[in-house]
Write a protein that holds these residues in place. Structure first.
Motif, PDB file in Angstrom:
ATOM      1  N   UNK A   1      -7.086  -6.791 -10.011  1.00 54.42           N
ATOM      2  CA  UNK A   1      -7.546  -5.705  -9.129  1.00 54.42           C
ATOM      3  C   UNK A   1      -6.378  -4.848  -8.614  1.00 54.42           C
ATOM      4  N   UNK A   2      -5.220  -5.500  -8.387  1.00 58.71           N
ATOM      5  CA  UNK A   2      -4.112  -4.757  -7.789  1.00 58.71           C
ATOM      6  C   UNK A   2      -3.538  -3.688  -8.720  1.00 58.71           C
ATOM      7  N   UNK A   3      -3.851  -3.801 -10.034  1.00 60.61           N
ATOM      8  CA  UNK A   3      -3.334  -2.816 -10.981  1.00 60.61           C
ATOM      9  C   UNK A   3      -4.335  -1.695 -11.270  1.00 60.61           C
ATOM     10  N   UNK A   4      -5.544  -1.761 -10.679  1.00 57.44           N
ATOM     11  CA  UNK A   4      -6.550  -0.712 -10.901  1.00 57.44           C
ATOM     12  C   UNK A   4      -6.051   0.659 -10.435  1.00 57.44           C
ATOM     13  N   UNK A   5      -5.465   0.789  -9.205  1.00 55.82           N
ATOM     14  CA  UNK A   5      -4.953   2.106  -8.780  1.00 55.82           C
ATOM     15  C   UNK A   5      -3.909   2.677  -9.747  1.00 55.82           C
ATOM     16  N   UNK A   6      -3.030   1.806 -10.272  1.00 53.24           N
ATOM     17  CA  UNK A   6      -2.014   2.288 -11.222  1.00 53.24           C
ATOM     18  C   UNK A   6      -2.685   2.839 -12.479  1.00 53.24           C
ATOM     19  N   UNK A   7      -3.685   2.102 -12.976  1.00 54.20           N
ATOM     20  CA  UNK A   7      -4.396   2.520 -14.197  1.00 54.20           C
ATOM     21  C   UNK A   7      -5.105   3.850 -13.976  1.00 54.20           C
ATOM     22  N   UNK A   8      -5.806   3.982 -12.836  1.00 53.17           N
ATOM     23  CA  UNK A   8      -6.529   5.224 -12.517  1.00 53.17           C
ATOM     24  C   UNK A   8      -5.549   6.389 -12.408  1.00 53.17           C
ATOM     25  N   UNK A   9      -4.441   6.153 -11.699  1.00 50.27           N
ATOM     26  CA  UNK A   9      -3.450   7.209 -11.476  1.00 50.27           C
ATOM     27  C   UNK A   9      -2.844   7.685 -12.802  1.00 50.27           C
ATOM     28  N   UNK A  10      -2.407   6.736 -13.618  1.00 48.00           N
ATOM     29  CA  UNK A  10      -1.733   7.088 -14.872  1.00 48.00           C
ATOM     30  C   UNK A  10      -2.696   7.761 -15.854  1.00 48.00           C
ATOM     31  N   UNK A  11      -3.867   7.156 -16.037  1.00 48.13           N
ATOM     32  CA  UNK A  11      -4.825   7.701 -17.009  1.00 48.13           C
ATOM     33  C   UNK A  11      -5.321   9.086 -16.604  1.00 48.13           C
ATOM     34  N   UNK A  12      -5.633   9.257 -15.321  1.00 45.93           N
ATOM     35  CA  UNK A  12      -6.132  10.566 -14.876  1.00 45.93           C
ATOM     36  C   UNK A  12      -5.042  11.631 -14.972  1.00 45.93           C
ATOM     37  N   UNK A  13      -3.828  11.279 -14.593  1.00 44.13           N
ATOM     38  CA  UNK A  13      -2.727  12.241 -14.623  1.00 44.13           C
ATOM     39  C   UNK A  13      -2.403  12.659 -16.059  1.00 44.13           C
ATOM     40  N   UNK A 297       0.702   6.364  -3.743  1.00 48.92           N
ATOM     41  CA  UNK A 297       1.349   5.220  -4.396  1.00 48.92           C
ATOM     42  C   UNK A 297       1.819   4.190  -3.371  1.00 48.92           C
ATOM     43  N   UNK A 298       2.340   4.682  -2.255  1.00 49.76           N
ATOM     44  CA  UNK A 298       2.768   3.771  -1.190  1.00 49.76           C
ATOM     45  C   UNK A 298       1.574   3.034  -0.584  1.00 49.76           C
ATOM     46  N   UNK A 299       0.478   3.770  -0.359  1.00 56.88           N
ATOM     47  CA  UNK A 299      -0.745   3.183   0.217  1.00 56.88           C
ATOM     48  C   UNK A 299      -1.318   2.092  -0.687  1.00 56.88           C
ATOM     49  N   UNK A 300      -1.241   2.326  -1.991  1.00 55.87           N
ATOM     50  CA  UNK A 300      -1.797   1.378  -2.970  1.00 55.87           C
ATOM     51  C   UNK A 300      -0.767   0.327  -3.412  1.00 55.87           C
ATOM     52  N   UNK A 336       8.027  18.283 -15.080  1.00 55.10           N
ATOM     53  CA  UNK A 336       9.093  19.102 -14.524  1.00 55.10           C
ATOM     54  C   UNK A 336       9.912  18.281 -13.534  1.00 55.10           C
ATOM     55  N   UNK A 337      11.138  18.729 -13.271  1.00 56.72           N
ATOM     56  CA  UNK A 337      12.093  17.907 -12.535  1.00 56.72           C
ATOM     57  C   UNK A 337      11.706  17.684 -11.064  1.00 56.72           C
ATOM     58  N   UNK A 338      11.155  18.707 -10.395  1.00 51.90           N
ATOM     59  CA  UNK A 338      10.847  18.563  -8.963  1.00 51.90           C
ATOM     60  C   UNK A 338       9.768  17.511  -8.695  1.00 51.90           C
ATOM     61  N   UNK A 339       8.581  17.602  -9.322  1.00 49.80           N
ATOM     62  CA  UNK A 339       7.584  16.552  -9.080  1.00 49.80           C
ATOM     63  C   UNK A 339       8.043  15.182  -9.564  1.00 49.80           C
ATOM     64  N   UNK A 340       8.826  15.147 -10.659  1.00 47.39           N
ATOM     65  CA  UNK A 340       9.301  13.861 -11.170  1.00 47.39           C
ATOM     66  C   UNK A 340      10.208  13.168 -10.160  1.00 47.39           C
ATOM     67  N   UNK A 341      11.086  13.926  -9.523  1.00 51.86           N
ATOM     68  CA  UNK A 341      11.967  13.355  -8.493  1.00 51.86           C
ATOM     69  C   UNK A 341      11.147  12.825  -7.323  1.00 51.86           C
ATOM     70  N   UNK A 342      10.169  13.614  -6.886  1.00 52.21           N
ATOM     71  CA  UNK A 342       9.351  13.217  -5.724  1.00 52.21           C
ATOM     72  C   UNK A 342       8.468  12.007  -6.021  1.00 52.21           C
ATOM     73  N   UNK A 343       7.984  11.900  -7.238  1.00 47.83           N
ATOM     74  CA  UNK A 343       7.060  10.819  -7.582  1.00 47.83           C
ATOM     75  C   UNK A 343       7.799   9.526  -7.919  1.00 47.83           C
ATOM     76  N   UNK A 344       8.884   9.631  -8.677  1.00 46.90           N
ATOM     77  CA  UNK A 344       9.520   8.418  -9.199  1.00 46.90           C
ATOM     78  C   UNK A 344      10.652   7.879  -8.322  1.00 46.90           C
ATOM     79  N   UNK A 345      11.145   8.682  -7.390  1.00 48.29           N
ATOM     80  CA  UNK A 345      12.150   8.153  -6.461  1.00 48.29           C
ATOM     81  C   UNK A 345      11.598   6.989  -5.638  1.00 48.29           C
ATOM     82  N   UNK A 346      10.398   7.124  -5.017  1.00 46.74           N
ATOM     83  CA  UNK A 346       9.872   5.987  -4.245  1.00 46.74           C
ATOM     84  C   UNK A 346       9.549   4.762  -5.107  1.00 46.74           C
TER      85      UNK A 346
END
Length: 431
Positions: A1-13, A297-300, A336-346
């Motif tokens: 169950x804990x990996x469901x948010x990751x799956x939803x996020x990645x697949x939808x994106x 991502x932090x919430x999940x 693009x570099x800006x969203x990638x930095x904001x998303x993958x830094x945390x």
């Protein structure tokens, strides 16, 4: 169950990007869908809206529109011509001289303007035709211009490093700026070495050697432009003003310089302001959407789960850093570099800090990684600008790009495994 948010996020994106949805909207919609997997619709939509708004509520972000505007003023203000003339007097007589001029000019222009696309546009439009006249292939000139333009995102002042400071929870912008100098110059040097070997192999003719008098004259002409670096970086390091205040000073200085050079007039200002506003709007929408995704991502607990997964693979620092670098190189191809930095830094910052890496060093590593992505299809913005200015095609540019990519990646790995390259200057100034 804990990996469901990751799956939803990645697949939808990934699915939204695949059907041609703009990146900012893909980020926002996939964030909403991930929240809908956990909570009802109304709280999910309300939360994402709030997080997009509060994500932009930062004093540090004011630096971005100011640096964007100063970059536009520099691009239109005749600064590029003077920087190119100075670079030509230094290295014009070496093998691949015009390519080396492009690299040095891009490093100086990028460092002053803080924009890879502005640098690619300025250097390509000025040097491109001159390189063709001297017998250089159009594709080689475009490849050098595209890759060298990204050095301005590492050498300060850099908007991307400001974004990283925000995403990392407040890493010192002054320390990040100082940390970027050696990696940025190192990347430029590696690109110059590759360009020299390529030029020797293709037997491009050498330029004329400049006299000391010519070098001195071009340097004096370029001093007012170069002095901006002293004002901005010097003021930040000495604590005279913050990075945000420095960006406003940069606008004032470049505006005065543009009028002094008689390259900017009152009639041209509305167009410059409009272009700057459009660029800022795009960047801010990306930041707002990316900040909402970071919160989701932090919430999940997604960063914690990915951190556990990576450290579960290996606790060897060399192996984990290699995996992170490869993942970031892959991410840069599609984002693009800006969203990638904001998303993958945390996501990755907690992993590298557990391994004992300084957040300042990681900031330079993530930017170096994603700079490669700016030069690759399908979303490489600098690639499209460079190819467009050179009036060639991506397919033709790929061959000369490959050795330059390898130079950039080699520099990135050196910075990854030798912390002194990034941390020496900040420590020297007590940051």
């Amino acid at each position: 169950m804990e990996y469901i948010p990751i799956i939803v996020l990645v697949l939808s994106f990934v699915g939204l990007l695949a059907i041609g949805m703009p990146v900012a909207w893909s980020i926002a919609i996939s964030s909403v869908l991930t929240m809908l997997a956990s909570i009802p619709a109304l709280p999910a939509f309300t939360t994402i809206s709030q997080r997009m708004g509060t994500g932009l509520d930062s004093f540090s972000l004011l630096a971005i529109p100011f640096f964007v505007l100063s970059g536009q003023l520099m691009n239109k203000g005749g600064i590029a011509h003077r920087l190119i003339a100075f670079a030509k007097s230094l290295v014009g007589s070496l093998p691949g001289g015009l390519a080396l001029i492009n690299v040095i000019g891009a490093m100086l222009m990028g460092a002053i303007a803080g924009s890879a696309m502005a640098s690619a546009s300025a250097m390509g439009s000025i040097l491109g035709p001159e390189m063709e006249k001297e017998g250089y292939s159009k594709e080689f000139g475009a490849a050098v211009n595209i890759t060298s333009s990204t050095t301005g995102l590492i050498i300060p002042p850099s908007n991307v490093l400001i974004v990283y400071s925000l995403a990392s929870g407040g890493v010192s912008i002054a320390a990040l700026f100082l940390a970027g100098y050696i990696p940025g110059i190192l990347t430029g040097l590696f690109l110059m070495i590759v360009a020299m070997f390529w030029a020797k192999k293709k037997k491009y003719k050498l330029g004329e050697r400049s006299s000391i008098k010519q070098v001195f004259k071009t340097f004096i002409d370029a001093v007012p432009s170069l002095f901006l670096l002293v004002i901005v970086i010097g003021g930040i390091i000495t604590g005279v003003f913050t990075a945000t205040e420095a960006s406003a000073i940069a606008v004032l200085y470049t505006l005065v310089l543009g009028f002094a050079y008689k390259e900017i007039s009152l009639k041209s200002l509305p167009e410059i302001l409009l272009d700057s506003s459009a660029t800022t709007a795009i960047v801010m929408l990306l930041i707002g959407a990316s900040m909402s995704m970071s919160w989701v991502m932090s919430y999940e607990n997604i960063p914690q789960n990915i951190s556990s997964l990576l450290l579960g693979i290996s606790d060897n620092k060399i192996i984990v850093l290699l995996i992170i670098n490869l993942l970031l190189l892959f991410v840069g191809i599609f984002m693009d570099i800006t969203p990638a930095v904001l998303i993958f830094t945390p996501i990755f910052l907690p992993v590298v800090t557990k391994l004992g890496m300084d957040p300042i060093q990681f900031g330079i590593i993530i930017v170096l990684n994603l700079c490669v992505g700016l030069c690759t299809p399908p979303v490489g913005s600098v690639l499209f600008v460079g190819v467009g200015v050179a009036k060639t095609t991506i397919q033709k540019v790929i061959k000369p790009l490959i050795p330059l990519f390898l130079a950039m990646i080699f520099a990135m790995f050196l910075v990854t495994y030798f912390p002194q390259l990034t941390l020496w200057l900040p420590k020297l100034f007590g940051l």
